[in-house]
Design a protein around this motif. Structure first.
Motif, PDB file in Angstrom:
ATOM      1  N   TRP A  20       6.413  -2.615  -2.844  1.00 28.67           N
ATOM      2  CA  TRP A  20       5.348  -1.632  -2.917  1.00 28.67           C
ATOM      3  C   TRP A  20       4.986  -1.128  -1.533  1.00 28.67           C
ATOM      4  O   TRP A  20       5.123  -1.851  -0.553  1.00 28.67           O
ATOM      5  CB  TRP A  20       4.100  -2.255  -3.565  1.00 28.67           C
ATOM      6  N   GLU A  21       4.492   0.116  -1.474  1.00 26.99           N
ATOM      7  CA  GLU A  21       4.048   0.717  -0.215  1.00 26.99           C
ATOM      8  C   GLU A  21       2.824   0.011   0.337  1.00 26.99           C
ATOM      9  O   GLU A  21       2.617  -0.040   1.540  1.00 26.99           O
ATOM     10  CB  GLU A  21       3.687   2.187  -0.428  1.00 26.99           C
ATOM     11  N   ALA A  22       1.967  -0.464  -0.552  1.00 30.42           N
ATOM     12  CA  ALA A  22       0.725  -1.136  -0.181  1.00 30.42           C
ATOM     13  C   ALA A  22       0.542  -2.301  -1.151  1.00 30.42           C
ATOM     14  O   ALA A  22       1.196  -2.335  -2.200  1.00 30.42           O
ATOM     15  CB  ALA A  22      -0.442  -0.159  -0.280  1.00 30.42           C
ATOM     16  N   ARG A  27       1.519   1.549  -6.468  1.00 31.25           N
ATOM     17  CA  ARG A  27       2.243   2.303  -5.446  1.00 31.25           C
ATOM     18  C   ARG A  27       3.631   1.717  -5.210  1.00 31.25           C
ATOM     19  O   ARG A  27       3.930   1.227  -4.132  1.00 31.25           O
ATOM     20  CB  ARG A  27       1.442   2.322  -4.159  1.00 31.25           C
ATOM     21  N   THR A  29       7.720   1.269  -4.550  1.00 27.30           N
ATOM     22  CA  THR A  29       8.693   1.889  -3.653  1.00 27.30           C
ATOM     23  C   THR A  29      10.070   1.366  -4.056  1.00 27.30           C
ATOM     24  O   THR A  29      10.237   0.814  -5.135  1.00 27.30           O
ATOM     25  CB  THR A  29       8.352   1.588  -2.169  1.00 27.30           C
ATOM     26  N   THR A  30      11.040   1.527  -3.228  1.00 27.31           N
ATOM     27  CA  THR A  30      12.403   1.082  -3.511  1.00 27.31           C
ATOM     28  C   THR A  30      12.450  -0.439  -3.611  1.00 27.31           C
ATOM     29  O   THR A  30      11.927  -1.129  -2.738  1.00 27.31           O
ATOM     30  CB  THR A  30      13.335   1.550  -2.379  1.00 27.31           C
ATOM     31  N   TYR A  49       3.837  -8.936   3.290  1.00 24.70           N
ATOM     32  CA  TYR A  49       4.458  -7.779   3.915  1.00 24.70           C
ATOM     33  C   TYR A  49       5.696  -8.276   4.639  1.00 24.70           C
ATOM     34  O   TYR A  49       5.608  -9.168   5.477  1.00 24.70           O
ATOM     35  CB  TYR A  49       3.509  -7.082   4.906  1.00 24.70           C
ATOM     36  N   TRP A  56      12.448  -1.279   8.254  1.00 22.64           N
ATOM     37  CA  TRP A  56      11.743  -0.814   7.062  1.00 22.64           C
ATOM     38  C   TRP A  56      10.928  -1.977   6.519  1.00 22.64           C
ATOM     39  O   TRP A  56      11.399  -3.123   6.489  1.00 22.64           O
ATOM     40  CB  TRP A  56      12.747  -0.318   6.008  1.00 22.64           C
ATOM     41  N   ALA A  58       7.843  -3.412   3.502  1.00 19.18           N
ATOM     42  CA  ALA A  58       7.231  -3.203   2.194  1.00 19.18           C
ATOM     43  C   ALA A  58       6.429  -4.446   1.820  1.00 19.18           C
ATOM     44  O   ALA A  58       6.607  -5.521   2.393  1.00 19.18           O
ATOM     45  CB  ALA A  58       8.306  -2.941   1.143  1.00 19.18           C
ATOM     46  N   TRP A  59       5.568  -4.288   0.824  1.00 21.14           N
ATOM     47  CA  TRP A  59       4.803  -5.405   0.266  1.00 21.14           C
ATOM     48  C   TRP A  59       5.548  -5.941  -0.947  1.00 21.14           C
ATOM     49  O   TRP A  59       6.095  -5.167  -1.732  1.00 21.14           O
ATOM     50  CB  TRP A  59       3.411  -4.937  -0.134  1.00 21.14           C
TER      51      TRP A  59
END
Length: 180
Positions: A20-22, A27, A29-30, A49, A56, A58-59
């Motif tokens: 996740w982005e956050a 939210r 993500t990839t 995180y 790169w 991400a969470w």
């Protein structure tokens, strides 16, 4: 390219995991690929995180990360498992096969299904940091650490028994997702 200061502290579970982005499930993500080495940067409860070798981040669900030993295995003694060149050669060939499939896909010579067929089963993982190298051995289902002369098992997704080759260093079992 590996970012400066990257030191893998964990490995993504074998079957991969969402990211996740956050630290908010709304939210996404990839997702992260299975057995990807990551560096834990921050924890917030169950959220973690992580940073990948290319910087790169991400969470993720930090409870699912598989910890790897803090330091690479010592390779001074008989614990080294052999010459790194054959494994590097296999990784190089797998990368060349993937690159060829990508080029053919970009040129329109392969459709999505053919591309998927050509790349199915390819699994490559390499982190190079100066004299240190972590390399995924897909045939053995393990990450190995190399110092340029020989390799030592670093983490594995296979059952570790006392009957294994005595040349392997102690390993950290990376249990498949459903077996925790």
């Amino acid at each position: 390219m590996t970012s400066p200061g990257f030191r893998p502290t964990h490995v993504v579970p074998r079957r991969g995991m969402p990211a996740w982005e956050a630290p908010d499930p709304a939210r996404p993500t990839t997702p992260l690929d299975g057995l990807l080495p990551v560096e834990l940067v921050e924890r917030r409860g169950d959220w973690a995180y992580v940073r990948c070798s290319n910087s790169w981040g991400a969470w993720v669900d930090g409870r699912r990360l598989v910890a790897v030993p803090e330091d690479p295995p010592a390779v001074e003694g008989p614990a080294g498992t052999g010459d790194p060149l054959p494994l590097l050669g296999r990784a190089e060939q797998d990368l060349a096969d993937y690159r060829s499939a990508v080029q053919e896909r970009a040129a329109g010579a392969l459709d999505g299904e053919d591309f998927e067929d050509r790349t199915r089963g390819l699994r490559i993982g390499i982190v190079v940091d100066g004299e240190s190298m972590w390399l995924y051995d897909a045939e053995e289902g393990r990450w190995v650490y190399g110092d340029g002369r020989r390799l030592t098992t670093y983490a594995t997704d296979r059952e570790v028994t006392g009957d294994e080759d005595a040349g392997h260093a102690p390993t950290r079992m990376a249990a498949p997702e459903g077996e925790r």
